[in-house]
Design a protein around this motif. Sequence first.
Motif, PDB file in Angstrom:
ATOM      1  N   SER A  89      -5.845 -24.189 -51.102  1.00 52.71           N
ATOM      2  CA  SER A  89      -6.752 -23.540 -52.040  1.00 52.71           C
ATOM      3  C   SER A  89      -6.364 -22.000 -52.399  1.00 52.71           C
ATOM      4  N   TYR A  90      -5.631 -21.283 -51.504  1.00 48.81           N
ATOM      5  CA  TYR A  90      -5.228 -19.960 -51.866  1.00 48.81           C
ATOM      6  C   TYR A  90      -4.500 -19.765 -52.845  1.00 48.81           C
ATOM      7  N   ASP A  91      -4.628 -18.378 -53.578  1.00 46.92           N
ATOM      8  CA  ASP A  91      -3.710 -17.830 -54.443  1.00 46.92           C
ATOM      9  C   ASP A  91      -2.429 -17.834 -53.835  1.00 46.92           C
ATOM     10  N   TRP A  92      -1.268 -17.524 -54.571  1.00 44.03           N
ATOM     11  CA  TRP A  92      -0.234 -17.488 -53.771  1.00 44.03           C
ATOM     12  C   TRP A  92       0.059 -16.274 -53.158  1.00 44.03           C
ATOM     13  N   HIS A  93      -0.411 -15.153 -53.837  1.00 46.68           N
ATOM     14  CA  HIS A  93      -0.217 -13.757 -53.193  1.00 46.68           C
ATOM     15  C   HIS A  93      -1.391 -13.677 -51.894  1.00 46.68           C
ATOM     16  N   GLN A  94      -2.337 -14.489 -51.909  1.00 44.74           N
ATOM     17  CA  GLN A  94      -3.433 -14.560 -50.869  1.00 44.74           C
ATOM     18  C   GLN A  94      -2.569 -15.174 -49.489  1.00 44.74           C
ATOM     19  N   ALA A  95      -1.855 -16.350 -49.689  1.00 42.23           N
ATOM     20  CA  ALA A  95      -1.323 -17.042 -48.797  1.00 42.23           C
ATOM     21  C   ALA A  95      -0.242 -16.175 -48.272  1.00 42.23           C
ATOM     22  N   PHE A  96       0.476 -15.449 -49.070  1.00 35.42           N
ATOM     23  CA  PHE A  96       1.427 -14.626 -48.432  1.00 35.42           C
ATOM     24  C   PHE A  96       1.013 -13.427 -47.498  1.00 35.42           C
ATOM     25  N   PHE A  97      -0.245 -12.678 -47.850  1.00 36.72           N
ATOM     26  CA  PHE A  97      -0.838 -11.712 -47.019  1.00 36.72           C
ATOM     27  C   PHE A  97      -1.296 -12.407 -45.859  1.00 36.72           C
ATOM     28  N   LEU A  98      -1.910 -13.736 -45.837  1.00 34.25           N
ATOM     29  CA  LEU A  98      -2.458 -14.156 -44.920  1.00 34.25           C
ATOM     30  C   LEU A  98      -1.322 -14.736 -44.001  1.00 34.25           C
ATOM     31  N   GLY A  99      -0.367 -14.747 -44.122  1.00 27.65           N
ATOM     32  CA  GLY A  99       0.941 -15.322 -43.663  1.00 27.65           C
ATOM     33  C   GLY A  99       1.429 -14.054 -42.624  1.00 27.65           C
ATOM     34  N   ILE A 100       1.437 -12.734 -43.406  1.00 27.54           N
ATOM     35  CA  ILE A 100       2.068 -11.682 -42.720  1.00 27.54           C
ATOM     36  C   ILE A 100       0.854 -11.305 -41.731  1.00 27.54           C
ATOM     37  N   THR A 114      -9.953 -16.162 -37.580  1.00 31.00           N
ATOM     38  CA  THR A 114      -9.965 -15.332 -38.624  1.00 31.00           C
ATOM     39  C   THR A 114      -9.213 -16.299 -39.934  1.00 31.00           C
ATOM     40  N   GLY A 115      -8.654 -17.112 -39.593  1.00 27.20           N
ATOM     41  CA  GLY A 115      -8.156 -18.078 -40.835  1.00 27.20           C
ATOM     42  C   GLY A 115      -6.700 -17.299 -41.464  1.00 27.20           C
ATOM     43  N   PHE A 116      -6.060 -16.724 -40.463  1.00 24.84           N
ATOM     44  CA  PHE A 116      -4.659 -16.283 -40.817  1.00 24.84           C
ATOM     45  C   PHE A 116      -3.712 -17.586 -40.840  1.00 24.84           C
ATOM     46  N   GLU A 117      -2.607 -17.430 -41.825  1.00 29.27           N
ATOM     47  CA  GLU A 117      -1.814 -18.775 -41.828  1.00 29.27           C
ATOM     48  C   GLU A 117      -0.312 -18.677 -41.158  1.00 29.27           C
ATOM     49  N   HIS A 118      -0.105 -19.513 -40.416  1.00 34.73           N
ATOM     50  CA  HIS A 118       1.001 -19.553 -39.710  1.00 34.73           C
ATOM     51  C   HIS A 118       1.724 -20.732 -40.073  1.00 34.73           C
ATOM     52  N   SER A 119       3.245 -20.440 -40.620  1.00 38.23           N
ATOM     53  CA  SER A 119       4.031 -21.629 -41.303  1.00 38.23           C
ATOM     54  C   SER A 119       4.169 -22.766 -40.300  1.00 38.23           C
ATOM     55  N   ALA A 124       1.659 -28.458 -51.123  1.00 40.50           N
ATOM     56  CA  ALA A 124       1.814 -28.049 -49.823  1.00 40.50           C
ATOM     57  C   ALA A 124       2.991 -27.161 -49.756  1.00 40.50           C
ATOM     58  N   LEU A 125       4.137 -27.267 -50.430  1.00 40.27           N
ATOM     59  CA  LEU A 125       5.394 -26.634 -50.422  1.00 40.27           C
ATOM     60  C   LEU A 125       5.052 -25.225 -51.043  1.00 40.27           C
ATOM     61  N   TRP A 126       4.830 -25.160 -52.614  1.00 40.80           N
ATOM     62  CA  TRP A 126       4.554 -24.044 -53.333  1.00 40.80           C
ATOM     63  C   TRP A 126       3.462 -23.252 -52.866  1.00 40.80           C
ATOM     64  N   ASP A 127       2.335 -24.010 -52.670  1.00 41.39           N
ATOM     65  CA  ASP A 127       0.897 -22.945 -52.696  1.00 41.39           C
ATOM     66  C   ASP A 127       0.675 -22.544 -51.139  1.00 41.39           C
ATOM     67  N   ASN A 128       1.363 -22.955 -50.385  1.00 41.15           N
ATOM     68  CA  ASN A 128       1.184 -22.706 -48.844  1.00 41.15           C
ATOM     69  C   ASN A 128       2.560 -22.408 -48.082  1.00 41.15           C
ATOM     70  N   LEU A 129       3.298 -23.506 -47.856  1.00 40.15           N
ATOM     71  CA  LEU A 129       4.443 -23.151 -46.946  1.00 40.15           C
ATOM     72  C   LEU A 129       5.385 -21.907 -47.407  1.00 40.15           C
ATOM     73  N   ILE A 130       5.634 -22.093 -48.698  1.00 42.30           N
ATOM     74  CA  ILE A 130       6.707 -20.929 -49.025  1.00 42.30           C
ATOM     75  C   ILE A 130       6.126 -19.649 -48.958  1.00 42.30           C
ATOM     76  N   PRO A 131       5.158 -19.283 -49.525  1.00 39.50           N
ATOM     77  CA  PRO A 131       4.535 -17.945 -49.295  1.00 39.50           C
ATOM     78  C   PRO A 131       4.172 -17.564 -47.928  1.00 39.50           C
ATOM     79  N   LEU A 139       5.473 -18.614 -45.105  1.00 34.38           N
ATOM     80  CA  LEU A 139       6.749 -18.513 -44.304  1.00 34.38           C
ATOM     81  C   LEU A 139       7.438 -16.999 -44.549  1.00 34.38           C
ATOM     82  N   LEU A 140       7.351 -16.620 -46.179  1.00 35.97           N
ATOM     83  CA  LEU A 140       7.836 -15.317 -46.162  1.00 35.97           C
ATOM     84  C   LEU A 140       7.032 -14.275 -45.844  1.00 35.97           C
ATOM     85  N   GLY A 141       5.542 -14.352 -45.898  1.00 35.02           N
ATOM     86  CA  GLY A 141       4.811 -13.660 -45.196  1.00 35.02           C
ATOM     87  C   GLY A 141       4.809 -13.449 -43.866  1.00 35.02           C
ATOM     88  N   ASN A 142       5.126 -14.640 -43.094  1.00 36.82           N
ATOM     89  CA  ASN A 142       5.289 -14.444 -41.496  1.00 36.82           C
ATOM     90  C   ASN A 142       6.749 -13.638 -41.050  1.00 36.82           C
TER      91      ASN A 142
END
Length: 305
Positions: free
Chosen positions: A170-181, A217-222, A267-274, A276-279
């Motif tokens: 459900s995250y926007d692409w940029h949000q998933a990216f920063f959660l990955g960071i 906290t809900g951060f995202e781990h690839s 799954a790929l575009w909205d989560n795993l890709i951003p 992974l890049l954020g990670n």
Amino acid sequence: MNASSPDPKTAAAATPPSTVALAPKQLAQTLEDGMYAKATAPLGRMFLQTLSGGAFIALGFVFMVTSQQGMGDWPIGIAKLLGGAVFSVGLGLVVISGSDLFTGTTMTLVPRLSKRITTGQMLKHWGISAGGNFLGALGVALLILFAGTHATNGSAWGLVVLNSTQAKLSYDWHQAFFLGILANFAVCLAVWAATAGKTVADKILAVAGPVALFVSTGFEHSVANMFMLPMGLLIKYTAGDAFWQGEAMRAAGKSVEDYASITVGSALWDNLIPVLLGNIVGGAVLVGAYFWSVYRRGDADLAKG
């Protein structure tokens, strides 16, 4: 040797190992050496270590999902803290077993900055690590499906997976990216702290806090998502009518139509890709490059000179 002189080997064995943590500068050297060893390992061993890395993180997520069944009436902070604490088992297993986890592997930027490996070696290692982690995590997801764990407790286990998967997409692409960071900032700090540990207990305790922090906290781990997202897809498309008629599913009023957003493309575009890049940014830059700049830059300059 004089009969009265102690055997050096016996004397060394009788001396307990030091439990004093390394100073930060020494710790940075130890971390760099460890990352160098991983990046230059024989390909066969490297690949096998990545399989277990993905599988162990998946097992941590299995534990977390199990802990969240029926937690809807609990204060949300306590429920999330519990989930984060039990998830740390996964990284603990990775650290103790010497497995290769992509998110930690991003810190092979450290030996690259010291010019001990090439950019090609670093990127090859990253690719093998990510691919092997995915296969290991997917293998655990398939085992869980075949074991019928998703349908246990009136399908409550699978309901947690579906809701978690839906939330991750459900995250926007940029949000998933920063959660990955943020996630890998915490994970690589956990690896840094665990490197300082001298005992199994030290290392497990070192990873528990940062991992509980990022999960609760809900951060995202690839790599974790390499288990959760396929698990959600497998349940959605293969669970069958018996699962959807489970007590927990009926009580929640959920059907397969409620999870239309769970697709392979999403799954790929909205989560795993951003993510992974954020990670990569969180681990390679905020932890790896940071500690290299603080503790290793001067040594690398001296080596070049």
